[in-house]
Design a protein around this motif. Structure first.
Motif, short mmCIF file in Angstrom:
data_model
loop_
_atom_site.label_atom_id
_atom_site.label_comp_id
_atom_site.label_asym_id
_atom_site.label_seq_id
_atom_site.Cartn_x
_atom_site.Cartn_y
_atom_site.Cartn_z
N GLU A 32 -4.56 -70.21 11.04
CA GLU A 32 -5.31 -71.05 12.46
C GLU A 32 -3.90 -71.24 13.47
N LYS A 33 -2.83 -70.78 13.31
CA LYS A 33 -2.26 -70.26 15.13
C LYS A 33 -3.05 -68.84 15.44
N ARG B 164 -0.80 -69.71 8.96
CA ARG B 164 -0.49 -69.30 10.29
C ARG B 164 -2.33 -68.54 10.66
N LYS C 180 -6.33 -69.60 17.45
CA LYS C 180 -6.27 -70.34 18.28
C LYS C 180 -5.62 -69.90 19.50
N GLU D 56 -10.26 -75.37 18.26
CA GLU D 56 -9.70 -76.16 17.17
C GLU D 56 -10.24 -77.36 17.14
N ASN E 33 -1.59 -58.66 13.86
CA ASN E 33 -1.35 -59.73 13.48
C ASN E 33 -1.40 -59.24 11.76
#
Length: 284
Positions: free
Chosen positions: A62-63, A60, A66, A251, A105
């Motif tokens: 990481e998302k 999560r 990005k 990334e 978030n």
């Protein structure tokens, strides 16, 4: 007797993406923390992971990373720069974009609501004393820990005007030890050792200056506490030719870092002691 393990997250601007790859590798290896400590961008990564300290939590995070662009964190306007130059403002970036990013978030309101304990490190603007938070409003504490001097305004919490935790303790090993950690696993962001030109602009220069303090304080803390506490520093990326103001290569940083740490773990890196040479200032 099981060791009490702390994950410690350093600051480092956009290089915080490196810590996401590290988290994926460490979590895949089944290494579980008892609590977390972080400063600056490391505090933000740590807090998000604290709400779900698992591979799903790392994915999560990481998302989220990005999707981040520079203007989502550092929104600089010519007017703000002019006003700060004229001493009418003490910062050149609004905290609103970063606050919006965090609020949109984060999955909890207060720090004591996380699944495992987390400790956010900040600095008192007036006396330079380290101030850490384990309870209270999460967004305010994270904004305070990330308030780079001259870039963001200080954040008032209680009687304190607070700025970036990296000013006093960018890799807060000492906080983890004070909380009785037997084993400290450090998540550094590394040094931008492969850059070919100096930082551009006030924000990038401020970030780079704070980042340089990381290696010096970390080396000092390892020498100070290394004999009494097990300190493991995860390997940084080198060469690293990415500015800590550049969010366009997130990334790549995550993938390289995950691969780097995974190989290091497989080569028994977790059981090797010593002061990582990669953290010393060097050239390419």
């Amino acid at each position: 007797m099981k060791k009490k393990t702390a994950f410690v997250f350093a600051g480092g601007g956009s290089l915080g993406a490196v810590q996401v790859g590290m988290l994926k590798a460490v979590t895949s290896a089944g290494i579980v923390p008892d609590f977390l400590v972080g400063a600056s961008v490391g505090a933000i990564n740590m807090a998000f992971f604290a709400s779900d300290p698992s591979m799903q939590g790392a994915l999560r995070l990481e998302k989220i990373w990005k999707g981040i662009k520079r203007q989502d964190v550092f929104q600089v306007s010519p007017l703000a720069g002019a006003l700060s130059f004229l001493s009418w403002r003490n910062h050149i970036c609004s905290e609103k974009p970063l606050k919006h990013l965090i609020k949109n978030n984060i999955t909890f309101d207060r720090l004591e609501e996380t699944k495992i304990p987390c400790h956010i490190v900040t600095t008192d603007l007036f006396n330079g004393i380290e101030v850490s938070f384990s309870k209270g409003p999460a967004v305010d504490a994270l904004l305070a820990s990330s308030a780079i001097p001259g870039v963001f305004a200080p954040v008032k919490i209680g009687d304190h005007y607070l700025i970036d935790g990296g000013v006093t303790n960018n890799t807060p090993i000492s906080v983890a030890i004070a909380k009785d950690a037997d084993r400290v696993i450090v998540f550094p962001t590394g040094l931008s050792c492969g850059l070919k030109s100096p930082p551009k602009g006030v924000v990038e220069m401020a970030l780079q200056t704070l980042n340089l303090a990381v290696s010096h304080r970390l080396k000092s803390d390892m020498e100070k506490y290394g004999d009494s506490t097990e300190i493991i520093v995860l390997p940084c990326l080198c060469p690293l030719d990415v500015s800590i103001f550049n969010f366009s290569r997130t990334e790549e940083l995550i993938q390289r870092s995950e691969k780097n740490v995974t190989q290091w773990i497989q080569n028994d890196g977790m059981n090797k002691k010593g002061n990582p040479e990669i953290l010393r200032p060097h050239y390419h």
